[in-house]
Design a protein around this motif. Sequence first.
Motif, mmCIF file in Angstrom:
data_model
loop_
_atom_site.group_PDB
_atom_site.id
_atom_site.type_symbol
_atom_site.label_atom_id
_atom_site.label_comp_id
_atom_site.label_asym_id
_atom_site.label_seq_id
_atom_site.Cartn_x
_atom_site.Cartn_y
_atom_site.Cartn_z
ATOM 1 N N ASN A 97 -8.483 -5.817 4.130
ATOM 2 C CA ASN A 97 -8.644 -4.387 4.050
ATOM 3 C C ASN A 97 -8.858 -3.736 5.406
ATOM 4 O OD1 ASN A 97 -8.725 -2.261 2.451
ATOM 5 N ND2 ASN A 97 -10.813 -2.509 1.743
ATOM 6 N N ALA A 139 -6.991 -0.774 7.803
ATOM 7 C CA ALA A 139 -7.586 0.452 8.326
ATOM 8 C C ALA A 139 -7.190 0.634 9.790
ATOM 9 C CB ALA A 139 -9.098 0.400 8.194
ATOM 10 N N ILE A 197 -3.140 -0.338 -4.604
ATOM 11 C CA ILE A 197 -2.956 1.095 -4.777
ATOM 12 C C ILE A 197 -3.535 1.906 -3.621
ATOM 13 C CG2 ILE A 197 -5.020 1.313 -6.209
ATOM 14 C CD1 ILE A 197 -2.835 3.252 -7.752
ATOM 15 N N ASN A 198 -4.612 1.419 -3.044
ATOM 16 C CA ASN A 198 -5.197 2.148 -1.920
ATOM 17 C C ASN A 198 -4.240 2.191 -0.737
ATOM 18 O OD1 ASN A 198 -7.536 2.754 -3.178
ATOM 19 N ND2 ASN A 198 -8.643 0.960 -2.416
ATOM 20 N N LEU A 199 -3.561 1.069 -0.523
ATOM 21 C CA LEU A 199 -2.626 1.015 0.588
ATOM 22 C C LEU A 199 -1.425 1.896 0.313
ATOM 23 C CD1 LEU A 199 -2.746 -2.732 1.577
ATOM 24 C CD2 LEU A 199 -4.119 -0.814 2.358
ATOM 25 N N TYR A 230 -1.428 4.576 -1.355
ATOM 26 C CA TYR A 230 -1.879 5.942 -1.129
ATOM 27 C C TYR A 230 -1.836 6.270 0.358
ATOM 28 C CZ TYR A 230 -5.259 9.742 -0.532
ATOM 29 O OH TYR A 230 -5.880 10.901 -0.170
ATOM 30 N N LEU A 231 -2.369 5.367 1.163
ATOM 31 C CA LEU A 231 -2.376 5.627 2.603
ATOM 32 C C LEU A 231 -0.959 5.658 3.150
ATOM 33 C CD1 LEU A 231 -5.429 3.639 3.886
ATOM 34 C CD2 LEU A 231 -5.163 6.076 3.605
ATOM 35 N N LYS A 276 0.391 8.934 2.491
ATOM 36 C CA LYS A 276 -0.221 9.890 3.407
ATOM 37 C C LYS A 276 0.447 9.818 4.779
ATOM 38 C CE LYS A 276 -4.520 11.487 3.980
ATOM 39 N NZ LYS A 276 -5.060 12.589 3.255
ATOM 40 N N ILE A 287 -3.921 11.363 -8.090
ATOM 41 C CA ILE A 287 -4.045 11.516 -6.637
ATOM 42 C C ILE A 287 -2.770 11.050 -5.945
ATOM 43 C CG2 ILE A 287 -5.315 10.702 -4.622
ATOM 44 C CD1 ILE A 287 -6.980 12.558 -6.233
ATOM 45 N N ILE A 288 -2.225 9.946 -6.427
ATOM 46 C CA ILE A 288 -0.968 9.436 -5.881
ATOM 47 C C ILE A 288 0.148 10.441 -6.132
ATOM 48 C CG2 ILE A 288 0.763 7.606 -6.118
ATOM 49 C CD1 ILE A 288 -1.452 6.147 -5.132
#
Lengths: 1083, 204
Positions: free
Chosen positions: A309, A313, A348-350, A352-353, A356, A386-387
Amino acid sequence: MSDVVEKTLTALPSLLLSVDSQPGSAKLSTSSKLGSLIRNITELTSKHEEEKLIQRELSSIKDQVSSPNTTMRQMKELMVRAIYCEMLGYDSSFTYIHAIKLAQQGSVLEKRVGYLAVSLFLNEHHELLLLLVNTVLKDLQSTNLIEVCMALTVVSQIFPKDMIPAILPLVEEKLNHPKEIIRRKAVLALYKFHLIAPNQVQHIHNKFRKALCDKDPGVMGASLHIYLHLIQENPEGYKDLTTSFVTILKQVVGGKLPMDFNYHSVPAPWIQIQLLQILSLLGKNDPGTSEIMHEILEESLRRAEMNHNITYAILYECVKCIYTIHPKSDLLEKAAKCIGNFVLSSKINLKYLGLKALTYVVQQDPKLALQHQMTIIECLEHPDLIIKRETLEILFRITNAQNVTVIVEKMLTFLSTSEDDHTTIDLVGKVAELAKKYAPDNEWFIQTMNAVFSLGGETMQPDITNSFLKLLSEGFDSVEEDRKLKVFAVNSYVSLLEGEPEKLPQRFLQVISWVLGEFSHLQQDVGAETVVCLLDKLLHMKNSTSETKTWVLMAMTKVCEGAACAPLVQSVCETYSSSLDTVLRQRAQELQHLSRDPALRARVLPPVCTREPLEVDSSLSFLDEFVSEALAAGAAPYKPSHQRQEELAQTKAVSYEPYQLTLPISTTAHTHTPSLLSISSSLSEGSADLSHKGGSSSLKLEGVKRVWGRGGYEAAQVETPSPPQEGGDPSISHTPPLTSEDTESKQQEQQLASSMFLGLDHSSVTLMGKGDSTPSWLKRKERGQTPLNDAQTFTDPQELTDPSPLHVVSPQFPQSPVIANGTSDTEAALALACLDTNRSSTNQLEDRGLSLYLPAELSGLICSEISVLCSSESLELSACHVHKLRSLEMIVFISNSSDNAVQQIQVQLHSEQLEVSCASESQMEEVKGHSVVVRQYSLRVRKPSVHVELIGTLFHPETPQNVQFTYRLPLSSFIRPLTLSTEEYGTMWLSFSNDTKQNLTLVHSENEGPLRATLNVLTEDLHLHVVEIIGMEAIVACRLLQDQPCLMHCRVHGDALAVWLRSPVPELPDCLIYHCQRALQGH
Amino acid sequence: MIKAILIFNNHGKPRLIRFYQYFPEDMQQQIIRETFHLVSKRDDNVCNFLEGGSLIGGSDYKLIYRHYATLYFVFCVDSSESELGILDLIQVMIYFLVYLLFQVFVETLDKCFENVCELDLIFHMDKVHYILQEVVMGGMVLETNMNEIVAQVELQNRMEKSEGGLSAAPARAVSAVKNMNLPEIPRNINIGDINIKVPSLSPF
């Protein structure tokens, strides 16, 4: 998360249910009062019971804290309970003072709780904090490390701004402390000081540099916070540190830091993130600095292997940095690949980024969006809102005339499911913007806007409706097209009202009623009575607000014509003329009168076809007579509200309006941004706006060729052919064979993709804000904003670079006597510039012969007419004034027409507004027979007024009476040009507080634009200096002798010149305005 | 900058609240409620970020959260913070919490490590706050030497004990922590040796 922790925490619910059976909890709970309190609370079921319990608890705490027998140790325990109650939202303010006391008097551990409670309870502005200052001071000086730590912590959490000086030296001293934890905390405390009172820590910026070089990475990391902040404010000032930051990052990435700072075997990840943020700020728009960091960025990208993770970042920050700084192609390539990894990630977090990052990058590199089009399409259907939102954001940025329908459709679908207010407001604005810019045709535009209005509801930004109505009313140049749009709008609204108007939001109803009122006559099929009927229905709806009703009544007033609607209108009038709402009552009255009296109606609301563009006198000159009468009757002159307020405040106010000359007004035309430069007098604000409208309609009449909709549509057709295949093809060819069902859905997605990414091909990129092929809509709007057609020539760069002919010293006059006399060039320039206008007076002057007596150094300068002041027996007094660059000289000629000499003549001048100084020493003069004596006075303005008056007395020994005379001269004689640059002008503008705004009439000339022509007149007559002309605006500067500047800002606004004057001298702007008006009247 | 750290349980009951920017008391409670409302309706398999609330700072504001067992750990931050960085910071925080509670527990409960419970957060609220102060100070994420924080926790416990007259040796706790073997937790925490080596950052 680890299995153990997971297990630990998942065991919690079972624990909650059986608190008693667990030995540990039971033991703990009984051991402390806090424990029992918490346990009791968890057993409660209702909020009400909890409230009762806490109140009981609080009152018991209250009793105990105020009892003198409570020991500090018990106090500590009480304080924790109070913190708990406060956290639950109950007020325990009675303990605040005890928290401070605990911090003051307790032992280390008790102190600690005291400080904690203080930092949780109080805020920076709390008055009790004053009591803490001494404690903090004492603890800062303590030899106990823990006490110093606590003091520094509390200082960086909450500390009153005005108390900083008291402890600053001590904190500063701690920067050299041997212990790194103290140094680190001191740096953070200073950072906090810098945030709340930057000027107080100005002197220790050098020490920050020292902290940056600290041998402990923790201290260095803390100082990065300060630098990030400083560089955000002023990137230019810290460019020299770039190499240092790069070196630090190199060492961190290279693993030179102690192992203790590793996190998941990544060296100091948070420091890396911060350094990358700093580098991107430094390298922005700066190729030189960016060059330095390319190498380390590449290394960072390489080192950050995708395994955890935290490395993601760092990677993400790296990618952001690479796209922010001056681009380098191979780095960009790598970053793009990285983004690809993010977007395609299953986490999913990745994802999203990644999305972005795409949003961030897509404007520079639209091809990247093409690469990931299939992923984007998938994300559109993602269950996470959010996605989805982030995906729509990308789509918003890649919208063009060709894919707008698809994208807007997607956005509207999302809107209809969204519940979050914030998202709705944001998205509605975006849809409206897209519709305005890229609408392919009328029907689509109206339908989209309908959807926007019904989905946006009441939360929508008001400027969306305003600009929509403005668009509709301004319409197109093509009459047919214009008509079609309006008719379509009317039709769609009629059908909406026939449906279920109850469900429509109020804002939408207001728009509908306005449109129906204004344009329903264009649609012959719908009679006036039908419209009135429909509108009446709105009045009867329960949820209609009175604002909506006002709109409806106004619409009725416009529509009601003929006998058919009379009875209905009559009943409406009756209902509302007794309404409690005064506005409604007013509208009802209007409706009643206008519907009864067709003649009056025809005058007030003429049929549209005969409507002439309104001529608006924005200077309100028709009131001049009234004003002058009122002034003569003793009324106080009008002062603008801001001036009045300033006078009320009686203090030298700080100006909050930044003067930004570089603000390009016409380019912001399509949105309704309130421009700082929109300077029209507040008095005539409304009328100025109307005149603007008038201006744009005159533009229309001149037949500017501009076809909205149709043009955009055609353009789309022309541009369409190749892109869709290019966009869609690669993905089709690369897809592995699938089952028939899968292929079908895949094909659908691809179809969607090809329509969505239409026109995104790099050759015909038409991104928002870029590209020349923006459809006609935008361009039309911009044109519409420029009020006067001929004034547009000013935006022509060539025109701007043309040397201004205002006051150029022509090289043909080097032999001018002025220069021979040794006066400066500028003075000569001034003289020459004004020579023409004053020629007549010069002639006159020669006629009288007195001019021969002018002092030699004044010849060639601008000189006023010589006028006779008074005469007494054989003596005659005449005077004139001569403009020198640095002064105004008054020349008095005393001529003796008799044969005998007259002795002991004395001339005294005095004035309230002026300072008079005489060049010659002696007071007395002797004038021989048939000769002239010249006395020279230099004048200075003491107190500006429109005209200044000199009162003089002639003392003549031979006559018993002294002769009095007056000499009047305009303030404009004291005005000189002030040469300065635009930047200087900007800073000066801000520092002046006295100002006046006024609209002046423009001078029209055949060979120049109105702005230039007007400025020419003003500079000729008033000796102003034009600093710069930008488009429709000009800035002008002058000074009043001696050195009292006055700045003027002019802007063409409709048919008037809006001027805004500022000066440090209170009376000066008003006086100058008067002279400007006078000067312009003469032309 | 971090604007607030909120820890609440599945029912929205606050367990630990820390604001780094001043809000009036009622506003704080409203923020907690709204945040809970936003966070609690999200599934566990969606992303851990939320954007665009209206309460703290408008659009320049995001929520980064993690949901563990019965607890939500929510960080309210402004746009300058790195999302993933904060997400890992939550992890670090949880690690320290567990470590802290664990230390306390090993003395009182033999091997009953599983009994760390949600309420213990409140029982040791003050200690949790102290740890938080070391990790996040005044809203700033601090890159710190993990050993240092561990040392702090130890010191704190030692002080409490000496004050309370307890003489229990934390030896068992130390060995237990050493063997925790948490895959997502920093491995290099070395509790027995809290000497902090002098870093070799060469001057520049």
